[in-house]
Every structure is written in structure tokens, then in C-alpha cells.
Write a protein that holds these residues in place. Structure first.
Motif, PDB file in Angstrom:
ATOM      1  N   ARG A 128       0.854  -1.189   0.000  1.00 14.40           N
ATOM      2  CA  ARG A 128       0.000   0.000   0.000  1.00 14.40           C
ATOM      3  C   ARG A 128       0.891   1.240   0.000  1.00 14.40           C
ATOM      4  NH1 ARG A 128      -2.827  -0.401   5.451  1.00 14.40           N
ATOM      5  NH2 ARG A 128      -0.697  -0.925   5.939  1.00 14.40           N
ATOM      6  N   GLU A 129       0.360   2.330  -0.509  1.00 17.49           N
ATOM      7  CA  GLU A 129       1.098   3.586  -0.537  1.00 17.49           C
ATOM      8  C   GLU A 129       1.540   3.998   0.876  1.00 17.49           C
ATOM      9  OE1 GLU A 129       0.381   8.048  -2.270  1.00 17.49           O
ATOM     10  OE2 GLU A 129      -1.307   7.023  -1.326  1.00 17.49           O
ATOM     11  N   SER A 130       0.683   3.770   1.865  1.00 18.01           N
ATOM     12  CA  SER A 130       1.002   4.162   3.236  1.00 18.01           C
ATOM     13  C   SER A 130       2.125   3.330   3.843  1.00 18.01           C
ATOM     14  CB  SER A 130      -0.245   4.075   4.113  1.00 18.01           C
ATOM     15  OG  SER A 130      -0.712   2.746   4.172  1.00 18.01           O
ATOM     16  N   MET A 176       5.848   3.606  -0.610  1.00 19.09           N
ATOM     17  CA  MET A 176       5.436   4.308  -1.827  1.00 19.09           C
ATOM     18  C   MET A 176       5.955   3.625  -3.096  1.00 19.09           C
ATOM     19  SD  MET A 176       3.875   6.601  -3.453  1.00 19.09           S
ATOM     20  CE  MET A 176       3.607   8.307  -3.163  1.00 19.09           C
ATOM     21  N   SER A 188       4.154   0.588  -4.193  1.00 19.27           N
ATOM     22  CA  SER A 188       2.735   0.799  -4.497  1.00 19.27           C
ATOM     23  C   SER A 188       2.518   1.337  -5.908  1.00 19.27           C
ATOM     24  CB  SER A 188       2.108   1.769  -3.491  1.00 19.27           C
ATOM     25  OG  SER A 188       2.521   3.107  -3.743  1.00 19.27           O
ATOM     26  N   LEU A 189       3.583   1.749  -6.589  1.00 21.69           N
ATOM     27  CA  LEU A 189       3.473   2.319  -7.931  1.00 21.69           C
ATOM     28  C   LEU A 189       3.462   1.202  -8.962  1.00 21.69           C
ATOM     29  CD1 LEU A 189       6.033   5.252  -7.557  1.00 21.69           C
ATOM     30  CD2 LEU A 189       3.543   5.326  -7.268  1.00 21.69           C
ATOM     31  N   THR A 222      -1.467   4.006  -8.176  1.00 20.63           N
ATOM     32  CA  THR A 222      -0.938   3.815  -6.834  1.00 20.63           C
ATOM     33  C   THR A 222      -1.883   2.916  -6.044  1.00 20.63           C
ATOM     34  OG1 THR A 222       0.048   6.014  -6.881  1.00 20.63           O
ATOM     35  CG2 THR A 222      -0.245   5.013  -4.723  1.00 20.63           C
ATOM     36  N   LYS A 273      -3.758   1.852  -3.025  1.00 19.14           N
ATOM     37  CA  LYS A 273      -4.204   2.441  -1.755  1.00 19.14           C
ATOM     38  C   LYS A 273      -4.494   1.362  -0.722  1.00 19.14           C
ATOM     39  CE  LYS A 273      -4.049   6.742  -2.814  1.00 19.14           C
ATOM     40  NZ  LYS A 273      -3.124   7.641  -2.134  1.00 19.14           N
ATOM     41  N   HIS A 305       6.226  -2.508 -11.863  1.00 18.74           N
ATOM     42  CA  HIS A 305       6.336  -1.244 -11.134  1.00 18.74           C
ATOM     43  C   HIS A 305       6.789  -0.130 -12.081  1.00 18.74           C
ATOM     44  CE1 HIS A 305       5.742  -2.719  -7.075  1.00 18.74           C
ATOM     45  NE2 HIS A 305       6.599  -3.705  -7.297  1.00 18.74           N
TER      46      HIS A 305
END
Length: 116
Positions: free
Chosen positions: A6-8, A11, A14-15, A31, A33, A89
Motif C-alpha cells: 500500500r502507498e502508506s 510508496m 505501491s506504484l 498507486t 491504496k 512497477h
């Protein structure tokens, strides 16, 4: 294999570049989430970068340089993406306050055959 997050959490992981709805046409940068369970396994809730429609992508003339110009803004809604729709990615570069360049992180292997 690839690692997704996850982005959190991370990062970079998550891409993703993926095919929307699993239809192989244009790869879309997005991204992750959320990562969630489905009856078929795992799914990703993704916000993707908005398409740049005002002028043509300047990188389309360079097929061996896997980059695309997109708006830096993300969609407001979440889209369900299945792991098998993910290509790989990507890395991004802030080209301007309104634009990013998404660069595919695919591995390229060139096989050389030498004859002596």
C-alpha cells in the motif's frame, strides 16, 4: 517475483503499471491504496494518474525508452485491479507541478550470440 505494498506502507512498491479491466491495451500508472482479499485471492484498490489529453505524449517516438507523460493528479475514485492485470512497477519524475513522467521498471535482457 514482485513485491506490492500500500502507498502508506511503501510508496515505491505501491506504484504499478496495469491494464485497466484486464484488457491489454494501454498501460496505466496507478498507486495501490489498499490490498484486500477477494473470493479469488487478492485485489488492489488503485487510484490512477489522469490521462494527458491536451497534447500527444512526447515519448511515443521512442519505443525503447519506456516512459509516458501523465498528469500528476490522481483519480478521486478507487478502481479494483487484480494482480494478473499488473505489468510491473514504475518510477515517476515530477516533470512540472501538473505533470509526471512514468518510467517503466521492466527488466530488459539482451541476449548476445558471439561466433568466433
Amino acid at each position: 517475483g514482485s513485491i506490492y505494498a500500500r502507498e502508506s506502507t511503501h510508496m515505491g512498491n505501491s506504484l504499478i503499471l496495469y491494464y485497466p479491466d484486464g484488457i491489454m491495451h494501454t498501460q496505466t500508472p496507478g498507486t495501490i491504496k489498499y490490498i484486500f482479499r477477494t473470493e479469488h485471492g487478492v485485489g488492489f484498490a488503485v487510484r490512477h494518474h489522469l490521462l494527458l489529453l491536451s497534447y500527444p505524449d512526447p515519448f511515443c517516438h521512442y519505443p525503447h525508452f519506456p516512459a509516458q507523460l501523465h498528469l500528476s493528479a490522481l483519480t478521486d475514485h478507487l478502481e479494483v485491479v487484480m494482480p494478473e492485470w499488473v505489468v510491473l512497477h514504475f518510477a515517476w519524475w515530477n516533470f512540472s507541478p501538473q505533470h509526471i513522467i512514468a518510467v517503466s521498471l521492466c527488466r530488459v535482457r539482451i541476449s548476445l550470440s558471439l561466433t568466433f
